[in-house]
Scaffold this active site. Sequence first.
Site, PDB file in Angstrom:
ATOM      1  N   CYS A 181       0.832  -1.213   0.000  1.00 41.43           N
ATOM      2  CA  CYS A 181       0.000   0.000   0.000  1.00 41.43           C
ATOM      3  C   CYS A 181       0.866   1.262   0.000  1.00 41.43           C
ATOM      4  O   CYS A 181       1.534   1.557   0.984  1.00 41.43           O
ATOM      5  CB  CYS A 181      -0.917  -0.050   1.223  1.00 41.43           C
ATOM      6  SG  CYS A 181      -1.767   1.486   1.594  1.00 41.43           S
ATOM      7  N   CYS A 209       0.044   3.841   2.676  1.00 37.51           N
ATOM      8  CA  CYS A 209       0.452   3.302   3.986  1.00 37.51           C
ATOM      9  C   CYS A 209       1.931   3.590   4.233  1.00 37.51           C
ATOM     10  O   CYS A 209       2.326   3.956   5.336  1.00 37.51           O
ATOM     11  CB  CYS A 209       0.219   1.799   4.064  1.00 37.51           C
ATOM     12  SG  CYS A 209      -1.498   1.292   3.875  1.00 37.51           S
TER      13      CYS A 209
END
Length: 105
Positions: free
Chosen positions: A30, A33
């Site tokens: 991600c 993230c």
Amino acid sequence: MANAATDNNFEAEVLKSSEPVLVDFWAEWCGPCKMLSPIIDELANDLKGRVKVVKVNIDENPHTPTKYGVRGIPTLMLFKGGALTATKVGAMPKAQLTQWVESQM
């Protein structure tokens, strides 16, 4: 630095914590993230003693995010006294994240 929480220790690390806990649900793949990760670690240091900060890798620990309805990542959840009190989805600047956490205290 944020601690890692797992499906196995989530109850002890988060639900039974005596202080509020900010949980960062994330994954290795991600992009947002990865951008948020250093901010989360800074926040853990800034709020030490007031808020505990943990990270849950959703790929390695699928049970906990499913239980709390995590659909997109990064998802940040704040727990107080074992109860989920606030949720925020998506990356954000440190100032905005800090303001959100402090407004939930």
